[in-house]
Every structure is written in C-alpha cells, then in structure tokens.
Design a protein around this motif. Sequence first.
Motif, PDB file in Angstrom:
ATOM      1  N   LYS A 207       0.830  -1.205   0.000  1.00 39.56           N
ATOM      2  CA  LYS A 207       0.000   0.000   0.000  1.00 39.56           C
ATOM      3  C   LYS A 207       0.870   1.263   0.000  1.00 39.56           C
TER       4      LYS A 207
ATOM      5  N   LEU B  65       2.418   1.909  -3.369  1.00 41.89           N
ATOM      6  CA  LEU B  65       1.418   2.488  -4.271  1.00 41.89           C
ATOM      7  C   LEU B  65       1.162   3.952  -3.921  1.00 41.89           C
ATOM      8  N   GLU B  66       1.083   4.216  -2.626  1.00 43.22           N
ATOM      9  CA  GLU B  66       0.879   5.587  -2.124  1.00 43.22           C
ATOM     10  C   GLU B  66       1.996   6.526  -2.635  1.00 43.22           C
TER      11      GLU B  66
ATOM     12  N   LYS C 251       3.941   5.994  -5.266  1.00 42.80           N
ATOM     13  CA  LYS C 251       3.823   6.127  -6.726  1.00 42.80           C
ATOM     14  C   LYS C 251       2.733   7.144  -7.101  1.00 42.80           C
ATOM     15  N   THR C 252       1.578   7.022  -6.441  1.00 39.72           N
ATOM     16  CA  THR C 252       0.467   7.932  -6.719  1.00 39.72           C
ATOM     17  C   THR C 252       0.864   9.378  -6.436  1.00 39.72           C
ATOM     18  N   PHE C 253       1.567   9.559  -5.322  1.00 38.76           N
ATOM     19  CA  PHE C 253       2.038  10.890  -4.956  1.00 38.76           C
ATOM     20  C   PHE C 253       2.977  11.449  -6.026  1.00 38.76           C
TER      21      PHE C 253
ATOM     22  N   ASP D 118       3.265  10.572  -9.162  1.00 37.52           N
ATOM     23  CA  ASP D 118       2.499  10.865 -10.387  1.00 37.52           C
ATOM     24  C   ASP D 118       1.817  12.221 -10.266  1.00 37.52           C
ATOM     25  N   SER D 119       1.274  12.496  -9.099  1.00 33.77           N
ATOM     26  CA  SER D 119       0.491  13.726  -8.936  1.00 33.77           C
ATOM     27  C   SER D 119       1.394  14.973  -8.986  1.00 33.77           C
TER      28      SER D 119
ATOM     29  N   GLN E 216       2.251  15.495 -12.566  1.00 28.95           N
ATOM     30  CA  GLN E 216       1.091  16.009 -13.302  1.00 28.95           C
ATOM     31  C   GLN E 216       0.998  17.523 -13.160  1.00 28.95           C
TER      32      GLN E 216
ATOM     33  N   ASN F 298      10.627   3.774  -4.565  1.00 25.52           N
ATOM     34  CA  ASN F 298       9.592   4.217  -5.511  1.00 25.52           C
ATOM     35  C   ASN F 298       9.705   5.684  -5.908  1.00 25.52           C
TER      36      ASN F 298
ATOM     37  N   ALA G  89       9.967   6.335  -9.827  1.00 25.52           N
ATOM     38  CA  ALA G  89       9.076   7.326 -10.449  1.00 25.52           C
ATOM     39  C   ALA G  89       9.868   8.349 -11.250  1.00 25.52           C
TER      40      ALA G  89
END
Length: 299
Positions: A78, A81-82, A84-86, A88-89, A92, A111, A115
């Motif tokens: 988790k 993934l957290e 990675k999501t961060f 990505d954001s 962005q 990660n 990234a």
Amino acid sequence: MRFFDFGEVIDKDTEFVIFGIPWDYLTSIELPNSAIAPEHIRSVTNDIGLTTELGYHIPKLKAVDVGDIEIEKTDVEKNLLEIKTFMDSIYQQKPDVIPVMIGGDHFCSLNVIRAVGDHFGKKEEFGVLIFDAHLDFYDKYDKGEYSHATITHRVYDLEYINNKNLLIVGTRDIDIPELEEADKENIRHLDAHKLIDGLDKYLTEILAFFKNSGIRYLYISIDIDALDPSIAPGTGFAMPGGFSYREIWKILMSIAEDFEIIGFDVVEVAPNLDLKNKVTCNLAAKLIVEFMSFITKKK
Ligand SMILES: [Mn+2]
C-alpha cells in the motif's frame, strides 16, 4: 511546519518539491526511528540562517514543501502504491519539477527513484548516485526482497539501471553476501578509504564514471550514514571513516555543476539517536538546502 517556511502550492515557477516519507518499517534494527525524521529536519530549519554558505538567499529558492506522504507502517504494498500515486500527482502538476524526499529509512527511496526514472524521457542518459556506508545490495534481507538493506539491488533491478549508470560512494561496512552479489553484477562502489588519495581524485572518479557512460542526468540518494558518525551520530549504523561535511558539500557542488540533478533524497536520519543539539538533523537540513542552491544556481 514547513521546510524553511517554503509555501506548499506547486505553481508554474516551482523548481523543487520537498516532501517527507515518515516510514522506517523496513529498517533492520529496532533502535533508530527515522520515521520521525521529516518533522525533525523541518523543525531545525527554524533556527538556521537564511543564506547558504556561499551567500545565496534561501527564501529565493523556488521550492515548496507539500508535507508527508500518508504511510501505514506495516502495509508495504500500500505504501509503495501511495508513493507512486504521490509522485504521479506532482509530475502532473509540474512535469519538470525536482523531487526532494526526506526519509524515512533507505527503502523509502525505491519508488521515488523508480518514479523519477519512469517519468524521465532520456533513460539512456539517466544515472543514480548513492552515498552510503553500505552497499545495501542484499538480494533478500530479514523481511524479504524489500528492506533498507536491499534498496540498491532493487534500484539495480529497474530495467534502465545497470552497472554503468549506478554508482555507490562512501562504502566502508560491507557484508560478504552483498559483496559477492555486487561483484557478480560488477557493481561499481568507490569505497571511503580511497579518500586517502585526496578528494580531487575521488571526485574525478565519480564524474568520470558517469561521463564515460554518457550520463547527463542524475538522481542522488544520500544515506546519512555515508557521513562520518562524528558529525552524523543520529543514525542506526554508526560506522567510522565516512565523509566530512565539507567533502560531501564539495562533491554535491561539483556534480550539480557537471550534471542535471533531477531528484534527490536524504534518508536514515534517526532523531531519537541524535545529540541534544540536533547536529544530525542540522546536517541533513544543510545538505538539502545547500544542494538545492547548487542546482538552482546553474539555471
Ligand atoms: Mn543505505
């Protein structure tokens, strides 16, 4: 609390995004508490003067501190993934931003590096420089393939990382299984004792390693134990013979001159083991802000 009171909103001018990963579940000993390092390192910046050593005005840095990534201590997948999501954001919001991560144990870097590498277009010109007393090159350690002692191996496992664009410097506490594993893969490590021939020679070897491989863009991961424990006592494995502050300062200045730095981190600071005067947290904060000033000055 923010790092040097930097704002927290990424905009079109933002050059650096500072964030913390308050996570040390994958350290291999119980004593250090690097999960609290992001808040402690931010907190010492309250008491540091607002110019760098070369007189750069710190408030002029185009940096923001967006706070910490939310972590659930034992849920490794988790958290990965957290992270990675961060990442990505933030990309962005600003595709060419430079992430600056404050750990956490060294596994926090995985990660982030992934990234940065995944996001970066010119992978054949991308390299990773790791400052560490250790190789962190075990294939598996106590909790398995994910550990602060396997992080460099996991970085090496990334498809665009190989023994020509990954270099470890400051090594001096290497265990036999990880040395055998690293030798098998021909991993280059510039051991700390080579500083006996002088910093200039040491530095030349670092620069030449990447230049000979056609590398122009670097991610830098600084395990605080690469520095000598006399100036960085607040960390889990305090092994004599590390870099002085001035040595690493000069190395960071030179690599920022010769390469584009596209991300960096400082990990393994354990404030619970630091001196009362917080020398290790001060050191980490100084390294971060001095390095940002070296990177930004070039532009
Ligand atoms: Mn490490």
